[in-house]
Design an enzyme around this catalytic site. Structure first.
Site: not given
Length: 368
Positions: A37, A50, A95, A133, A151, A205, A213, A216
Site C-alpha cells: 500500500w 488501514e 473482525y 485513527y 494507533d 520500539c 533501544c 533507536c
DNA sequence: AAGTCGGGGGT
DNA sequence: ACCCCAGACTT
C-alpha cells in the site's frame, strides 16, 4: 475547563521533544518497509490497507491485501460486490464487521454521486468503520492533511518518549496523546511523520520487554530510555479474563458434501458459515436427538478429537462429532457444501480449523 | 467507561 | 500462559 488533558503533558516537555522529528524522518526514509500500500498510496488503496490493519499485523495483512485489491480494484467495485464475496475475501482475517462497514462507506460515497473517498478528516470520520485513527491515517497519508494518526504503536512510542505512566487504555489518556501527537506532527509531511512513528513502534520500539533501544534513532530524546526502563511503558490496566465455553461441533458428511449452517446476522462471527455446533459437550443421547431433529436419525456417529479456539474474550473448547447420514436432507439455515463450494463460496471462520483437514479428506473419499 | 468483535505470532 | 497488534462500535 479543568480536565486532565491540560495537566497530563507539560507544553515545555512537548516542545523539548520537537527536534526528534528530523532523525525520525531520516531513519524512516532509510528503513521503511516496502509494503504494497506504500507503492501507490491512492485514497482507496490506503483506506483498504488501514481497515485491514486495524488490530492486525502487517505480515498477516499483506496476502489479503493483494488479493482484495485484485478482486475489487476501486471503490465502486467494492460498493457493488455481493456480501458473500466480501466475506470470502476476508475469511480468516477476523473482525468481519470491518469489511461490512467498509462496503457501507463505499455505498454511501456512490450514493452521494462520488467515486472516491472525501478529502477531509471530518468527512472521513463520518463514514462507517472510520474512527479517529483511520481518519487520521487516510487523511495524512493519502491527502497530505496535517492530522495525527495515533494507533497502539504511537501510544507506546509517546509513552516511552515522555515516560508517561497514565493508563493508555483510558479514552481520556488516549485523547491527550492525540493532542501531543498533533503538536509534534510535521505539517510538511504528515503522512510520512505518522508512518514513521508507527514504523518505529512496529520495528524498534517493540512492546513488552523487547524494545531495541540501541537501534533507536531518537533514543537521545527518550525519557524512558534515559531512565533505562523503557520496557515498563506503556502502562495498561489489566484486562478481564476470557470466558471458557464447551461446545460440540458436528461434522456431518454425506454424498461428498458437508452440512454448513449460517450464523446469525449479529454477534460473534455474524453471517459467517459454520460447522453446526451447540453449547456444551453433548452425550450420545443428546447428539442422537440433535441428528434426529435434522432429519437424519439413522446417521452413524463417531467421536472426533478435541479442538480449541481462542477469541478475544471467549475460548471455545470443542469436542468433534462425525455423523454419516445416508442422505442430505434439508436443514434450517443449512447448506450441503462440496469441496469446491468450501473453496470458493462459503466463508468458514478459523475457529473450525481443527476439523478442516479431516473434513476435506472426507469430502474427497469414496463412499462419502 | 466498559463490553463486543478474530485471529495469529511473539515471548 | 500472556501479550498485543496501523481500532471501531455499541451499550
Amino acid at each position: 475547563m479543568n480536565d486532565r488533558r491540560k495537566s497530563l503533558f507539560v507544553p515545555e516537555k512537548i516542545d523539548a521533544l520537537r527536534p526528534f522529528s528530523a532523525p525520525l524522518l531520516a531513519w524512516y526514509g532509510a528503513n521503511a518497509r516496502r509494503l504494497p500500500w506504500r507503492v501507490l498510496p491512492t485514497p482507496y488503496r490506503v483506506w483498504v490497507s488501514e481497515i485491514m490493519l486495524q488490530q492486525t499485523r502487517v505480515e498477516a495483512v499483506v496476502p489479503y491485501y493483494e488479493r482484495f485489491l485484485a478482486a475489487l480494484p476501486d471503490l465502486p467495485a467494492l460498493a457493488r460486490a455481493p456480501e458473500d464475496r466480501l466475506l470470502k475475501l476476508w475469511e480468516g482475517l477476523g473482525y468481519y464487521s470491518r469489511v461490512r462497514n467498509m462496503q457501507k462507506a463505499a455505498q454511501a460515497v456512490v450514493l452521494a454521486g462520488g467515486t472516491n473517498l472525501p478529502g477531509s478528516y471530518e468527512a472521513l470520520r463520518a463514514l462507517p468503520g472510520i474512527g479517529p485513527y483511520t481518519a487520521g491515517a487516510v487523511a495524512s497519508i493519502a491527502f497530505g492533511i496535517p492530522v495525527p494518526a495515533v494507533d497502539g504503536n504511537v501510544l507506546r512510542v509517546l509513552a516511552r518518549l515522555l515516560a508517561c505512566r497514565e493508563d493508555i487504555a483510558l479514552p481520556q489518556v488516549k485523547r491527550a496523546f492525540e493532542q501531543a501527537a498533533a503538536a509534534l506532527l510535521l505539517r510538511e509531511c504528515p503522512g510520512d511523520f505518522n508512518q514513521a512513528m508507527m514504523e518505529l513502534g512496529a520495528t524498534v520500539c517493540l512492546p513488552n520487554a523487547a524494545p531495541r533501544c540501541a537501534d533507536c534513532p531518537v533514543r537521545a530524546f527518550c525519557a524512558a530510555a534515559r531512565a533505562g526502563n523503557a520496557p515498563d511503558y506503556p502502562y495498561k490496566s489489566p484486562k478481564k479474563p476470557r470466558v471458557v465455553e464447551e461446545r460440540t461441533v458436528f461434522v456431518v458428511v454425506a454424498e461428498h458434501t458437508v452440512l454448513l449452517r449460517r450464523r446469525a446476522g449479529k454477534g460473534l462471527l455474524a453471517g459467517m458459515w459454520e460447522l453446526p455446533n451447540l453449547a456444551g459437550w453433548l452425550s450420545a443421547e443428546e447428539t442422537g436427538a440433535v441428528l434426529a431433529g435434522w432429519g437424519m436419525p439413522e446417521a452413524e456417529t463417531r467421536a472426533l478429537g478435541d479442538g480449541k479456539h481462542i477469541f478475544s474474550h471467549i475460548e471455545w473448547r470443542m469436542k468433534g462429532l462425525l455423523a454419516l447420514p445416508h442422505a442430505c436432507p434439508p436443514v434450517e439455515d443449512g447448506v450441503w457444501a462440496n469441496a469446491a463450494d468450501l473453496a470458493e463460496r462459503y466463508a468458514l471462520p478459523s475457529a473450525f480449523r481443527p476439523y478442516a483437514r479431516l473434513l476435506l479428506e472426507l469430502l474427497a473419499r469414496d463412499g462419502m
